[in-house]
Scaffold this active site. Structure first.
Site, short mmCIF file in Angstrom:
data_model
loop_
_atom_site.label_atom_id
_atom_site.label_comp_id
_atom_site.label_asym_id
_atom_site.label_seq_id
_atom_site.Cartn_x
_atom_site.Cartn_y
_atom_site.Cartn_z
N CYS A 74 0.87 -1.18 0.00
CA CYS A 74 0.00 0.00 0.00
C CYS A 74 0.90 1.23 0.00
O CYS A 74 1.72 1.39 0.91
CB CYS A 74 -0.88 -0.01 1.25
N CYS A 184 -0.77 3.83 -6.47
CA CYS A 184 -1.67 3.09 -5.57
C CYS A 184 -1.74 1.67 -6.09
O CYS A 184 -1.89 1.45 -7.30
CB CYS A 184 -3.05 3.73 -5.55
#
Length: 262
Positions: A74, A184
């Site tokens: 992440c 992302c």
């Protein structure tokens, strides 16, 4: 800790499976455990203190499961929490950051785009990396507001997402980017749609393979690479397993995919 202890991977939801796929492809003998913290997705719009707390929660769950190394799949958790994690726990951590360096080094138009969450773009670590590699080029940063939520709902190919992407990409295309950096781990699932919208000369860059290679390098240095296949991958989510299963299709049937409270 043994060679056959698992690689632990966590993300604010299902997006980090794009990183898992690269790790599994490069290191097929490794036992992997993936945590999808979908209940708290997205991390990108939360304050830093909450991102750190969630990262600690996920880390401790993976340590309870015996992880020999933890991949923070992440961007927001990496840029906001990995320094804290590394200073708190003895296990090695592999992080993921937007791949600004290759884009900056290879741009011909001297203009690159970065599509990321608010939490990543506003972090100190991102600012440090960006300033290091983008001194002589124009960087167009765009917050992918709402994209993670739609992917978490299974809508990565929906008309709604297509409309959102057209609006987000517009300033980048008008600005003349020739590289688009995906900041992302959810966004690689949008690559087929992005390719339809972007001019053919624009290269799309994500960090998945770089993370897999760094994971292998660290395990090699610690003599912790698995040399035989011991266990199938395990996937746990505190949300709905259906989206996780669809992203892992058609290989999902051979894996353990379960709901877990964490």
């Amino acid at each position: 800790m043994s060679k056959h202890s698992p690689i632990g991977i966590f993300d604010s939801g299902v997006g980090g499976t794009s990183i898992w796929k690269e790790i599994h492809s490069l290191l097929p003998l490794e036992h992997t455990i993936y945590l999808a913290d979908s209940t708290n997705a997205p991390y990108g719009e939360k304050p830093k203190e909450e991102i750190v707390a969630l990262s600690v929660k996920n880390t401790e769950k993976l340590l309870d499961m015996g992880a020999k190394i933890i991949v923070v799949a992440c961007n927001t958790a990496t840029t906001n929490a990995i320094k804290h994690l590394r200073s708190t726990y003895r296990v090695p951590f592999i992080g993921i950051e937007p791949a600004i360096k290759p884009a900056a080094l290879n741009t011909r138009t001297k203009c690159i785009g970065i599509l990321a969450t608010k939490g990543t773009l506003s972090s100190a670590l991102f600012a440090e990396t960006s300033s290091l590699y983008s001194r002589d080029i124009k960087v167009i940063e765009v917050v992918g507001k709402g994209l993670v939520q739609e992917i978490e709902k299974g809508g990565k190919d929906s008309p709604k997402v297509e409309k959102m992407l057209r609006e987000l990409l517009d300033p980048m295309i008008k600005g003349g980017i020739d590289h688009l950096v995906l900041g992302c781990s959810h966004y690689p699932y949008l690559i087929p749609t992005l390719k339809k919208m972007l001019p053919p000369e624009v290269s799309i860059i994500d960090s998945g393979m770089a993370v897999a290679k760094q994971t292998r390098l660290v395990l090699q240095s610690m003599d912790l690479l698995a040399n035989t296949k011991e266990a199938a991958p395990e996937f746990y989510t505190n949300g709905s397993p259906s989206v996780l299963r669809s992203l892992l299709s058609p290989i999902a049937d051979s894996f353990k995919i379960e709901t877990l409270d964490f």
